[in-house]
Write a protein that holds these residues in place. Structure first.
Motif, PDB file in Angstrom:
ATOM      1  N   ASN A   1       0.757  -1.382  -0.132  1.00 52.94           N
ATOM      2  CA  ASN A   1      -0.102  -0.025   0.164  1.00 52.94           C
ATOM      3  C   ASN A   1       0.828   1.325   0.059  1.00 52.94           C
ATOM      4  O   ASN A   1       0.390   2.363  -0.611  1.00 52.94           O
ATOM      5  N   CYS A   2       1.751   1.240   0.707  1.00 55.48           N
ATOM      6  CA  CYS A   2       2.731   2.572   0.887  1.00 55.48           C
ATOM      7  C   CYS A   2       4.022   2.056   1.712  1.00 55.48           C
ATOM      8  O   CYS A   2       4.144   1.833   2.982  1.00 55.48           O
ATOM      9  N   PRO A   3       5.306   1.886   0.897  1.00 49.60           N
ATOM     10  CA  PRO A   3       6.484   1.594   1.907  1.00 49.60           C
ATOM     11  C   PRO A   3       6.850   2.422   2.956  1.00 49.60           C
ATOM     12  O   PRO A   3       7.190   2.047   3.861  1.00 49.60           O
TER      13      PRO A   3
ATOM     14  N   THR B   1       7.033   7.277  -0.632  1.00 52.54           N
ATOM     15  CA  THR B   1       5.557   7.436   0.005  1.00 52.54           C
ATOM     16  C   THR B   1       4.367   7.222  -1.355  1.00 52.54           C
ATOM     17  O   THR B   1       5.005   7.300  -2.406  1.00 52.54           O
ATOM     18  N   LYS B   2       3.298   6.545  -1.017  1.00 51.80           N
ATOM     19  CA  LYS B   2       2.397   6.328  -1.844  1.00 51.80           C
ATOM     20  C   LYS B   2       1.096   6.778  -1.520  1.00 51.80           C
ATOM     21  O   LYS B   2       0.515   6.035  -0.747  1.00 51.80           O
ATOM     22  N   LYS B   3       0.744   7.923  -2.036  1.00 53.78           N
ATOM     23  CA  LYS B   3      -0.473   8.595  -1.506  1.00 53.78           C
ATOM     24  C   LYS B   3      -1.720   7.978  -2.231  1.00 53.78           C
ATOM     25  O   LYS B   3      -1.807   7.465  -3.565  1.00 53.78           O
ATOM     26  N   SER B   4      -2.773   7.667  -1.396  1.00 54.90           N
ATOM     27  CA  SER B   4      -4.050   7.060  -1.854  1.00 54.90           C
ATOM     28  C   SER B   4      -5.361   7.690  -0.928  1.00 54.90           C
ATOM     29  O   SER B   4      -4.764   8.252  -0.038  1.00 54.90           O
TER      30      SER B   4
HETATM   31  S1  SF4 Z   1       0.020   9.522   4.857  1.00 56.95           S
HETATM   32 FE1  SF4 Z   1      -0.364   8.169   2.938  1.00 56.95          FE
HETATM   33  S2  SF4 Z   1       1.645   8.440   1.860  1.00 56.95           S
HETATM   34 FE2  SF4 Z   1       2.123   9.170   3.892  1.00 56.95          FE
HETATM   35  S3  SF4 Z   1       2.667   7.253   4.934  1.00 56.95           S
HETATM   36 FE3  SF4 Z   1       0.594   7.265   5.327  1.00 56.95          FE
HETATM   37  S4  SF4 Z   1      -0.258   6.119   3.552  1.00 56.95           S
HETATM   38 FE4  SF4 Z   1       1.926   6.688   3.053  1.00 56.95          FE
END
Ligand code: SF4
Length: 250
Positions: free
Chosen positions: A16-18, A231-234
């Motif tokens: 989902n997001c490293p 980061t992987k925005k979602s």
């Molecule tokens: S806010 Fe979004 S991009 Fe930032 S760590 Fe959490 S899931 Fe990842």
């Protein structure tokens, strides 16, 4: 370096997001309490206790009787949660409704459960330790194995069932590799909307799951070595405990 501890939840975090994975699994940063997750724990603990009862007592009335005791224990273990739940009646009504939904999907008087909260583990490779907790594992008198997971949310939209089943395939893989028995049925029970998602894993499917785990494990090891966790925005960011410190939002 210590062995990498991999579980379906950590695999999910990384895919989902490293950066989320780093906050959770590497830095072990504390997270705000999630009321949905806590309600899920409460319902899980009642269903776990329900199967300790003799078959004839496994009724919805018994589950509703267990509920207040389980809730008292939960808030004595976590007093902050007790303060967060401002409308206790509404909270208990919702938990009761989830439990009542359970009885529309299964009849626990018809079978015995072999294990609840079963910990499955294996040294997957020299560098990777794989593990997970199974909500329920039932072994039928014929020897057939069913792996069950309860979800207090709603079932996935059409087309997303495969992603949802990944967690159970990891458990099935662990069971198969450890016991030499291929589980017959994987079953996700969604109490949020009263639906069941079922699948019968084949050796091929579990071998594919094994390859996916190898690949993700290697990706995580590389991320750790290079300290590169993008980061992987979602939409998940809105529920992320780390949004206020995440570089993607600051
Ligand atoms: S806010 Fe979004 S991009 Fe930032 S760590 Fe959490 S899931 Fe990842």
């Amino acid at each position: 370096m210590d062995q990498l501890r991999l579980s379906p939840s950590r695999v999910n975090d990384f895919t989902n997001c490293p950066q989320l994975y780093k906050y959770r699994a590497i830095l072990n940063l504390p997270e705000q309490i999630s009321l949905d997750a806590e309600r899920g724990k409460l319902v899980h603990s009642v269903l776990e206790d329900l199967f300790e009862l003799p078959r004839e007592e496994r009724l919805s009335e018994s589950a509703l009787e267990i509920l207040p005791t389980a809730w008292k224990k939960q808030i004595s273990d976590n007093p902050e949660l007790g303060q967060m739940v401002t409308n206790e009646k509404e909270w208990m009504d919702r938990a009761e409704s989830l439990l009542e939904t359970y009885f529309t999907l299964e009849n626990p008087q018809e079978f015995d459960s072999t294990y609840r909260e079963l910990h499955l583990e294996k040294n997957f490779t020299e560098e990777i330790y794989l593990h997970g907790y199974v909500d329920r594992l039932d072994i039928a008198p014929t020897g057939e194995v069913r792996i069950v997971d309860y979800k207090t949310g709603k079932s996935p939209k059409p087309g997303w069932e495969e992603k949802a089943l990944f967690q159970l395939r990891v458990y099935a893989l662990l069971y198969w590799r450890n016991e030499g028995v291929l589980p017959r049925v994987l079953q996700l029970i969604y109490l949020g909307d009263g639906k069941i998602v079922k699948s019968s894993p084949t050796e091929k499917v579990l071998e594919a799951t094994e390859r996916i785990l190898h690949n993700i494990g290697e990706e995580i090891l590389t991320a750790i070595e290079t300290d590169f966790f993008p980061t992987k925005k979602s939409r998940l960011c809105d529920w992320c405990s780390f949004k206020n410190i995440c570089p993607a939002h600051n």
